[in-house]
Design an enzyme around this catalytic site. Structure first.
Site, PDB file in Angstrom:
ATOM      1  N   TYR A  55       0.850  -1.186   0.000  1.00  0.00           N
ATOM      2  CA  TYR A  55       0.000   0.000   0.000  1.00  0.00           C
ATOM      3  C   TYR A  55       0.886   1.237   0.000  1.00  0.00           C
ATOM      4  O   TYR A  55       1.848   1.309   0.761  1.00  0.00           O
ATOM      5  CB  TYR A  55      -0.892   0.028   1.251  1.00  0.00           C
ATOM      6  N   GLU A  57      -0.464   4.869  -0.563  1.00  0.00           N
ATOM      7  CA  GLU A  57      -1.195   6.114  -0.811  1.00  0.00           C
ATOM      8  C   GLU A  57      -0.259   7.304  -0.682  1.00  0.00           C
ATOM      9  O   GLU A  57       0.539   7.365   0.272  1.00  0.00           O
ATOM     10  CB  GLU A  57      -2.348   6.281   0.188  1.00  0.00           C
ATOM     11  N   ASP A 201      -7.013  13.400 -25.060  1.00  0.00           N
ATOM     12  CA  ASP A 201      -6.957  11.998 -24.629  1.00  0.00           C
ATOM     13  C   ASP A 201      -6.327  11.231 -25.787  1.00  0.00           C
ATOM     14  O   ASP A 201      -6.966  11.024 -26.825  1.00  0.00           O
ATOM     15  CB  ASP A 201      -8.380  11.504 -24.340  1.00  0.00           C
ATOM     16  N   THR A 227      -4.143   5.910 -21.960  1.00  0.00           N
ATOM     17  CA  THR A 227      -3.983   4.583 -21.399  1.00  0.00           C
ATOM     18  C   THR A 227      -2.577   4.128 -21.763  1.00  0.00           C
ATOM     19  O   THR A 227      -1.911   4.714 -22.621  1.00  0.00           O
ATOM     20  CB  THR A 227      -5.015   3.584 -21.970  1.00  0.00           C
ATOM     21  N   LYS A 230      -2.435   0.382 -25.154  1.00  0.00           N
ATOM     22  CA  LYS A 230      -2.873   0.263 -26.551  1.00  0.00           C
ATOM     23  C   LYS A 230      -1.628   0.300 -27.447  1.00  0.00           C
ATOM     24  O   LYS A 230      -0.801  -0.588 -27.329  1.00  0.00           O
ATOM     25  CB  LYS A 230      -3.906   1.346 -26.864  1.00  0.00           C
ATOM     26  N   ARG A 236      -2.172  -2.692 -18.557  1.00  0.00           N
ATOM     27  CA  ARG A 236      -3.440  -2.004 -18.403  1.00  0.00           C
ATOM     28  C   ARG A 236      -3.308  -0.892 -17.371  1.00  0.00           C
ATOM     29  O   ARG A 236      -2.800  -1.133 -16.270  1.00  0.00           O
ATOM     30  CB  ARG A 236      -4.451  -2.998 -17.865  1.00  0.00           C
TER      31      ARG A 236
HETATM   32  N1  DSN Z   1     -12.290   0.287 -24.677  1.00  0.00           N
HETATM   33  C1  DSN Z   1     -11.423   1.202 -25.388  1.00  0.00           C
HETATM   34  C2  DSN Z   1     -11.457   1.008 -26.845  1.00  0.00           C
HETATM   35  O1  DSN Z   1     -11.715  -0.106 -27.259  1.00  0.00           O
HETATM   36  O2  DSN Z   1     -11.203   1.928 -27.592  1.00  0.00           O
HETATM   37  C3  DSN Z   1     -11.696   2.602 -24.994  1.00  0.00           C
HETATM   38  O3  DSN Z   1     -11.754   2.684 -23.633  1.00  0.00           O
END
Ligand code: DSN
Length: 415
Positions: A55, A57, A201, A227, A230, A236
């Site tokens: 932990y 925080e 974003d 994120t 990707k 993740r």
């Molecule tokens: N789930 C993602 C996507 O497939 O683009 C976006 O959050």
């Protein structure tokens, strides 16, 4: 067999078998979901590390629990690497997901009810870009912009027109299903013109940005979320980057505003992925993602498929199935039968519903990680078009499936 594997087999054979089944599914099929990718063994090792136990925080040097001297180093490394990679003033590497990262930004720099502009989900935006069903759309006063009815491109003059009328406090750019370049500079200019903050974003295109293949939101946007799993090919999770003047507000909004203890194993994995993304090989990889997407788009169009905007500049394309005699939901199922995984997707101005829309979205990040190149894209384009055309023929689908599996044998991912 390594020790961890042995213990999992002994303790929970059911879960072990399911993990093996998923590995087999990945190895024997083609993963074309535009938002997915395959992490390296090094990233996997960091995810499966003992850092999960702690932990912590707070932030490096300012924690609410003792014993965080190692975690501090891990998190600081992830922060420093993110800043170097994106060329930003400040990075928060704690967000559990892209959705939480976006909500944390709103929480940090807006007041409830403030006017914000974001891209409509049905035109390629995201739930957290102000969809009425999402917390973002319930708590903030979102005015949504769309893409042009004819070109399906963002019409920046139209965005400015809406901004002048709506007078938003913030304008958000970024998309999950937009196959063309996003002009972050233009977004910044029009935000400035109406006195709005500028947020981007870049979740889908972060890897392309790092590699210099897609223009960067920096130095234009004041706050950028992404994120990490990707095109960036990490674990993740998500990051928030911003100009120094927002650093305190953003950090406070993530913790204690939205989250509790950060997931330190994922922070470590983010740091590993950022290091990988600094290597010259990553640039080559990202360039190949786009070459593959363009090759696949070309082949699909040669086969008579209709693509929104007539092609792609990035890692994804949207197929408009309106004239193909099959819906997006059915196409997702049919392609699943031949071991090609895609997701059904709304197309701009779609008369159908999100659960059974008129399109499918296809992306190349994951198959590019497997080492596939333009010649494989040609074959995949033919298989996709054939499976859709012959969706009623089990015999044809079976023959495509075996060709897909045969090709996959040459690109084993995880053994
Ligand atoms: N789930 C993602 C996507 O497939 O683009 C976006 O959050």
């Amino acid at each position: 067999m390594d020790v961890c594997k042995k213990e999992l087999i002994e303790n929970d054979k059911i879960i072990y078998d399911l993990i093996e089944a998923e590995k087999k599914r990945l190895n024997e099929g083609l993963e074309l979901i535009a938002s997915e990718n395959f992490v390296s063994r090094a990233v996997l090792d960091a995810i499966g590390s003992t850092l999960i136990n702690k932990y912590s925080e707070g932030y490096p040097g300012r924690r609410y629990y003792g014993g965080n001297e190692v975690i501090d180093e891990v998190e600081q490394l992830a922060i420093d690497r993110a800043k170097e990679l994106f060329g930003c003033d400040h990075a928060n590497v704690q967000p559990y997901s892209g959705s939480i990262a976006n909500l944390a930004v709103y929480n940090g720099v807006l007041d409830m009810g403030d006017k914000v502009m974001g891209l409509n989900l049905a035109h390629g935006g995201h739930l957290t870009h102000g969809h009425p069903i999402n917390y973002s759309g319930k708590v903030y006063n979102f005015a949504q912009y769309g893409v042009d009815k004819e070109t399906h491109l963002i019409d920046y003059d139209e965005v400015l027109k809406i901004a002048k009328k709506e007078k938003p406090k913030m304008i958000l750019s970024g998309a999950t299903a937009y196959p063309r370049i996003i002009d972050f500079k233009r977004f910044h200019e029009l935000a400035e013109e109406v006195g709005a903050m500028c947020m981007a974003d870049v979740s889908h295109i972060a890897g392309l940005i790092i590699a210099g293949i897609h223009p960067s939101p920096f130095p234009h946007a004041e706050i950028v979320t992404s994120t990490t799993h990707k095109t960036l090919r990490g674990p993740r999770g998500a990051i928030i980057m911003c100009k120094s003047k927002f650093a305190k507000d953003i950090d406070r909004a993530v913790f204690p505003g939205m989250q509790g203890g950060p997931h330190n194993h994922l922070t470590a994995a983010k740091a590993v992925a950022f290091k990988e993304a600094q290597l010259p090989e990553f640039k080559t990889y990202a360039a190949q993602i786009v070459k593959n997407a363009k090759a696949l788009a070309e082949e699909l169009m040669t086969q008579g498929m209709e693509l929104i905007t007539g092609g792609t500049d990035n890692h994804l394309m949207l197929i408009d199935l309106t004239n193909s005699g099959i819906t997006g939901k059915d196409a997702e199922n049919v392609l699943g039968k031949v071991r090609i995984t895609v997701n059904k997707n709304m197309i701009p101005y779609d008369p159908r519903t999100p659960f059974n829309p008129s399109g499918i979205r296809i992306g190349t990040p994951a198959i590019t990680t497997r080492g596939m190149k333009e010649s494989e894209m040609k074959a995949i384009g033919v298989w996709i078009a054939d499976a859709i055309k012959h969706h009623d023929s089990e015999h044809k689908l079976e023959s495509i499936r075996s060709e897909v599996c045969e090709m996959c044998k040459g690109f084993i991912l995880y053994d």
